[in-house]
Design an enzyme around this catalytic site. Structure first.
Site, PDB file in Angstrom:
ATOM      1  N   VAL A 277     102.716  49.544  66.335  1.00 20.34           N
ATOM      2  CA  VAL A 277     102.071  48.708  65.419  1.00 20.34           C
ATOM      3  C   VAL A 277     100.853  47.632  66.089  1.00 20.34           C
ATOM      4  O   VAL A 277      99.838  47.572  65.819  1.00 20.34           O
ATOM      5  CB  VAL A 277     103.104  47.916  64.422  1.00 20.34           C
ATOM      6  CG1 VAL A 277     102.304  46.961  63.748  1.00 20.34           C
ATOM      7  CG2 VAL A 277     104.020  48.810  63.760  1.00 20.34           C
ATOM      8  N   GLU A 282      94.879  48.924  63.291  1.00 20.46           N
ATOM      9  CA  GLU A 282      94.850  49.073  61.831  1.00 20.46           C
ATOM     10  C   GLU A 282      94.180  48.194  61.135  1.00 20.46           C
ATOM     11  O   GLU A 282      93.645  48.681  59.866  1.00 20.46           O
ATOM     12  CB  GLU A 282      96.278  49.273  61.264  1.00 20.46           C
ATOM     13  CG  GLU A 282      97.116  47.914  61.097  1.00 20.46           C
ATOM     14  CD  GLU A 282      97.693  47.399  62.502  1.00 20.46           C
ATOM     15  OE1 GLU A 282      97.543  48.080  63.473  1.00 20.46           O
ATOM     16  OE2 GLU A 282      98.309  46.289  62.425  1.00 20.46           O
ATOM     17  N   ASP A 324      55.001  49.167  49.733  1.00 22.97           N
ATOM     18  CA  ASP A 324      53.826  48.981  48.576  1.00 22.97           C
ATOM     19  C   ASP A 324      52.816  47.666  49.263  1.00 22.97           C
ATOM     20  O   ASP A 324      53.415  46.907  49.789  1.00 22.97           O
ATOM     21  CB  ASP A 324      54.359  48.750  47.484  1.00 22.97           C
ATOM     22  CG  ASP A 324      54.954  49.935  46.549  1.00 22.97           C
ATOM     23  OD1 ASP A 324      54.372  50.873  47.132  1.00 22.97           O
ATOM     24  OD2 ASP A 324      55.722  49.957  45.717  1.00 22.97           O
ATOM     25  N   ASN A 682     100.444  41.254  66.918  1.00 26.40           N
ATOM     26  CA  ASN A 682      99.827  42.095  66.136  1.00 26.40           C
ATOM     27  C   ASN A 682      98.859  41.148  65.002  1.00 26.40           C
ATOM     28  O   ASN A 682      97.849  41.252  64.614  1.00 26.40           O
ATOM     29  CB  ASN A 682     100.352  43.178  65.519  1.00 26.40           C
ATOM     30  CG  ASN A 682      99.666  43.932  64.479  1.00 26.40           C
ATOM     31  OD1 ASN A 682      98.866  44.358  64.989  1.00 26.40           O
ATOM     32  ND2 ASN A 682     100.444  44.226  63.292  1.00 26.40           N
TER      33      ASN A 682
HETATM   34  P1  ATP Z   1      50.783  49.646  44.996  1.00 30.54           P
HETATM   35  O1  ATP Z   1      51.511  50.956  45.119  1.00 30.54           O
HETATM   36  O2  ATP Z   1      50.742  48.985  46.461  1.00 30.54           O
HETATM   37  O3  ATP Z   1      51.772  48.747  44.092  1.00 30.54           O
HETATM   38  P2  ATP Z   1      48.548  49.479  43.248  1.00 30.54           P
HETATM   39  O4  ATP Z   1      49.594  48.373  42.336  1.00 30.54           O
HETATM   40  O5  ATP Z   1      47.333  49.045  43.773  1.00 30.54           O
HETATM   41  O6  ATP Z   1      49.415  49.699  44.417  1.00 30.54           O
HETATM   42  P3  ATP Z   1      48.630  51.141  41.178  1.00 30.54           P
HETATM   43  O7  ATP Z   1      49.232  50.207  40.187  1.00 30.54           O
HETATM   44  O8  ATP Z   1      49.099  52.597  41.128  1.00 30.54           O
HETATM   45  O9  ATP Z   1      48.787  50.849  42.487  1.00 30.54           O
HETATM   46  O10 ATP Z   1      46.824  51.112  40.767  1.00 30.54           O
HETATM   47  C1  ATP Z   1      46.197  52.056  41.279  1.00 30.54           C
HETATM   48  C2  ATP Z   1      44.825  51.870  40.887  1.00 30.54           C
HETATM   49  O11 ATP Z   1      44.810  52.010  39.564  1.00 30.54           O
HETATM   50  C3  ATP Z   1      44.125  50.327  41.123  1.00 30.54           C
HETATM   51  O12 ATP Z   1      43.568  50.413  42.413  1.00 30.54           O
HETATM   52  C4  ATP Z   1      43.376  50.355  39.987  1.00 30.54           C
HETATM   53  O13 ATP Z   1      42.126  50.588  40.366  1.00 30.54           O
HETATM   54  C5  ATP Z   1      43.818  51.017  38.935  1.00 30.54           C
HETATM   55  N1  ATP Z   1      44.804  50.117  37.944  1.00 30.54           N
HETATM   56  C6  ATP Z   1      45.862  49.483  38.495  1.00 30.54           C
HETATM   57  N2  ATP Z   1      46.261  48.713  37.119  1.00 30.54           N
HETATM   58  C7  ATP Z   1      45.472  49.352  36.141  1.00 30.54           C
HETATM   59  C8  ATP Z   1      45.474  49.026  34.845  1.00 30.54           C
HETATM   60  N3  ATP Z   1      46.499  48.213  34.132  1.00 30.54           N
HETATM   61  N4  ATP Z   1      44.753  49.670  33.812  1.00 30.54           N
HETATM   62  C9  ATP Z   1      43.822  50.451  34.493  1.00 30.54           C
HETATM   63  N5  ATP Z   1      43.584  51.002  35.722  1.00 30.54           N
HETATM   64  C10 ATP Z   1      44.441  50.112  36.484  1.00 30.54           C
END
Ligand code: ATP
Length: 842
Positions: A277, A282, A324, A682
């Protein structure tokens, strides 16, 4: 799309008002339907946990041995053994309940949410609190929280694969229901719990929740977290089993030797079992669970919610973080910086920015996607009130934004014409325009390049006149008339640059993966230090064009991936994993789920992340902040280091005990400890300091180490060497004390060996706090180790000095000199170990 404007008849069927339930009605329903339909797994009662502590085979043998010794007249030691066992069980129960509690609170933190409309107000509630009659909002990325009937659909598409196995999205419409279709349980307009909203948005009235849903019968969303054992727990369980077998073999040898030397059978058995033990660590498995539980609740305080305990171990080895950009590395607080268009198009461009926009301004507050709220605020500032124009030119049809298409389109009737406004990524819009010459396109691209180079996010706008009102289709996003550009600024988070620097000093590569434009992304990446002089930025299209060999060659040099698709994300994770790296990947969108699952540590955004992403991730950031990932890596490393240190402590101390007994047996000396003493060792000098070591506070020095290799054993050769030399030192001190006591008699010898081993192990708690010397770590930084030492030392003194305990514990009355020798001998190993640390780690 069926736009079901007359929902009241359907609502009546489900006892709901068009604005959803009131809180009072919901509370009433909760009583009717029973709280918490998503039932929690049955929890063990405290008594059950307590009784389970006695299930251990060794404990059972010990009880039998105690019963035998009681029958043979040794009542005192039998009583002490039972008392020690009960105390041990109480300690085990407290540990279990504490760990369970903090894991439970973690679970509730990551519980799925439901977006409901109650009292006309949009609320986000725990999915477990949803009741029949609630009206829920569904948006792309949501997990449907209950079964329901669709009331309103804007191109609502669902992935019902969890229910049907069919992964092709199913369109859901709000048909007008007849009495018959309701009576027959018509499922055409139903949404089902657990399915994923992949596109569009809509409203549904809840008809079933929890166990009464289709999905409730199969899955339990609440219990997906923290259930399985982590790889470390599995390895240690296996190790403990093997070690236990080895120790039992040694104990069997000691048992035979004791019998051979004439010790009575019952005493020999008791001694051998007590030795087992004392020697079998344990506490190992509970130390790991407790360290993980404490560490994860500390992480939750620092905005990182762990959904799978194995992620904590993964975090400790992370060597690549793919993050992102928007909102994670940047603030996600956009403001319009620049508008570029022909003078003639300015009015239409601004109108498009307001109409093709989902942001809402209410009570002076602008809510929605920051890209769009910036446009709404700008429109109010330079034109009229944003809300008024939206009211006067209502939306007739829409194609919602999604980050694959990178476009959004809405249809309006303006001065008798049907105008579709489209906004989105410039490259996508340009490829869909008509009328622009190559020169004009080139000029626009140059402007975009200049703006992006300043780190600005550029949105392009276009329009198309349609012959009549219609449901928009993706085909309407072709042959567009270009209007102009609006550039927005999203500044990097203040802490991002430091977090990236910390990442590098910890031997971790930070990579930016974004849907944004390559130039914008590179500009931000350079500003925060992710992108260095010779680093590369590639787009999703460029990545698609690379074969695996080329990607493998370039991979270490690519710091920015722009305009990526979800498939690109998976390929990037795979490529790093193929090089043996441990990858953390962030994600927020519905399409990020596969990449989050593929990564070693999938990290979802708590604020902007969809429910689907949160469900797929093993960790959720409640502040969406990159710096929080780095803090979590430090926490992950710290938890692992603490577990390792506790293991080293247990193994070296136990080795010292067993070496002493084995030495005495082989040298035909009297037994150095009684069974009761071994149990005390222990309980007091084993579990308590080990627990305290596992609570060691964050040691930032760990962030200067390289990431731990994948699959590295806790028991590396270096660790085993340390355990052996430290065990030998403590064992030698104990044997020396034993020999000193032998000069008086066997009882004194055993008392001195017992006192020395106990005290040496209590001191050893300080050595095991970390690789650095106690002075580097800070004498007072872990009060738990000090507490364990003081408590242990007080109890030891009571046993050694209070005559009441003398006979039960087999203690001889010691002279002052003998007590002095115990103190000196017990401290010696610690002095040597600390000197070695000071010399080795300069
Ligand atoms: P991450 O991946 O870093 O979050 P992000 O937010 O820039 O990136 P998305 O949201 O996919 O990526 O946007 C990609 C592209 O789409 C943007 O660069 C923009 O040009 C366009 N976009 C983003 N939001 C809108 C929207 N609400 N309406 C129309 N186009 C948009």
């Amino acid at each position: 799309m069926f736009y079901n404007k007359d929902v009241s008849s359907v609502m009546d069927k489900f006892h709901a008002t068009p604005t959803g339930l009131t809180e009072r009605q919901a509370a009433e329903n909760r009583r009717t339907f029973g709280e918490n339909r998503l039932q929690e797994k049955k929890k063990k009662s405290m008594l059950q946990v307590f009784l389970e502590q006695f299930k251990d085979l060794l404990v059972i043998i010990l009880i039998i041995a105690a019963a035998i010794s009681m029958a043979t007249g040794n009542t005192e030691s039998a009583a002490v053994i039972l008392a020690v066992l009960v105390l041990n069980a109480i300690l085990g129960t407290i540990q279990y309940i504490k760990a369970e509690k903090s894991l439970e609170s973690l679970k509730s933190l990551s519980a799925p949410i439901a977006k409901v409309i109650r009292d006309g107000e949009n609320l986000e509630i725990n999915a477990a609190e949803l009741v029949c009659g609630d009206v829920i909002r569904l948006e792309a990325g949501d997990i449907v929280p209950g079964d329901g009937r669709v009331l309103e659909s804007h191109s609502l598409k669902l992935n019902e694969s969890s229910l049907t196995g069919e992964s092709e999205p199913v369109e859901k419409n709000a048909g007008i229901l007849s009495e018959d279709s309701v009576a027959l349980g018509d499922q055409i307009n139903m949404v089902f719990s657990g399915s994923l909203v992949t596109y569009g948005r809509g409203l549904a009235v809840i008809t079933g929740v929890g166990q009464s849903t289709e999905m409730g019968k199969i899955a339990d969303l609440m219990n997906q977290t923290a259930e399985r054992k982590t790889p470390l727990q599995i390895t240690m369980d296996n190790f403990s089993k093997k070690l236990s077998i080895a120790i039992i073999a040694v104990c069997a040898l000691v048992f035979v030797l004791s019998l051979y030397r004439g010790m009575p059978f019952a005493d020999s058995l008791l001694f051998a079992v007590a030795l087992a033990v004392a020697a079998i660590p344990e506490a190992l498995s509970s130390i790991i669970t407790i360290s993980l539980a404490i560490g994860t609740s500390r992480m939750a305080d620092q905005n990182a919610i762990i959904k799978q305990l194995s992620a904590v171990e993964g975090l400790g080895c992370v060597s690549v973080i793919c993050s992102d950009k928007t909102g994670t590395l940047t603030q996600n607080k956009m403001t319009v910086e620049k508008v570029v268009c022909d003078d003639n198009d300015l009015d239409a461009l601004l109108q498009a920015s307001a109409l093709c926009n989902d942001a809402v301004i209410a009570d002076g507050e602008t809510k929605g996607d920051p890209t769009e709220t910036a446009l709404a605020d700008y429109y109010t500032a330079v034109r009229e009130d944003y809300t008024s124009i939206k009211k006067s030119l209502p939306r007739l049809s829409e194609l919602p934004f999604d980050s694959d298409r990178k476009l959004m389109t809405t249809l309006h009737c303006i001065d008798g014409s049907y105008i579709a406004y489209t906004k989105g990524a410039l490259d996508v819009i340009l490829s869909r325009t008509k009328d622009l010459t190559d020169d004009e396109k080139e000029k626009i691209r140059q402007t975009n390049f200049d703006l992006s180079n300043q780190g600005l996010r550029v949105l392009a706008f276009a329009r198309k006149t349609l012959p009549a009102e219609k449901e928009l289709t993706f085909d309407d996003e072709n042959d567009l008339e270009y209007l102009g550009l609006i550039a927005e600024m999203d500044p990097p988070r203040e802490e991002s640059a430091q977090a990236v620097a910390d990442c590098m000093s910890a031997g971790i590569k930070a990579v930016m993966i974004t849907g944004d434009h390559k130039i914008t992304a590179s500009a931000i990446a350079k500003r925060i230090g992710i992108m260095k002089e010779d680093d590369l930025a590639v787009t999703g299209t460029e990545l698609d064009a690379m074969d695996d060999t080329e990607l493998e060659k370039k991979l270490p040099h690519i710091s920015v991936y722009a305009r990526v698709s979800p498939d690109n994300k998976i390929r990037i994770v795979n490529a790093w994993q193929a090089r043996g790296s441990i990858v953390a990947m962030t994600g927020d969108g519905v399409n990020d789920a596969p990449a989050l699952k593929q990564a070693d540590v999938g990290v979802a955004m708590g604020i902007t992340g969809t429910e689907v992403a949160k469900d797929a991730a093993s960790m959720i950031l409640t502040d969406d902040n990159f710096a929080t990932i780095i803090k979590s890596v430090l926490n992950g490393r710290n938890i692992y280091a603490n577990i390792k240190n506790a293991i080293k402590f247990l193994l070296s101390g136990n080795a010292a005990g067993i070496l002493t007994v084995l030495y005495a047996s082989l040298m035909a000396l009297p037994a150095p400890f009684t069974a009761v003493q071994l149990l005390f060792i222990n309980l007091i000098t084993d579990s308590l300091p080990a627990l305290a070591i596992s609570m060691e506070p964050l040691n930032t020095a760990l962030m200067h180490d390289k990431p731990r290799p994948r699959g590295e054993s806790v028991l590396t050769k270096a660790t085993l060497r340390q355990v052996t030399y430290q065990g030998l030192l403590i064992g030698a001190a104990t044997i020396a004390a034993f020999y000193m006591g032998l000069q008086t008699d066997a009882l004194t010898a055993s008392t001195m060996a017992f006192g020395t081993l106990c005290l040496a192990r209590l001191w050893h708690g300080f050595n095991s706090r970390g690789d650095q010397s106690i002075f580097r770590l800070g004498l007072l930084t872990n009060i738990y180790v000090i507490g364990a030492f003081v408590l242990g030392a007080v109890l030891l003194s009571v046993i050694l000095l209070v005559p009441l305990f003398a006979s039960a514990f087999g203690i001889a009355a010691l002279t002052r000199t003998q007590i002095g020798w115990i103190c000196i001998l017990a401290l010696l190993p610690t002095i040597v170990i600390q000197l070695v640390k000071i010399i080795r780690i300069k």
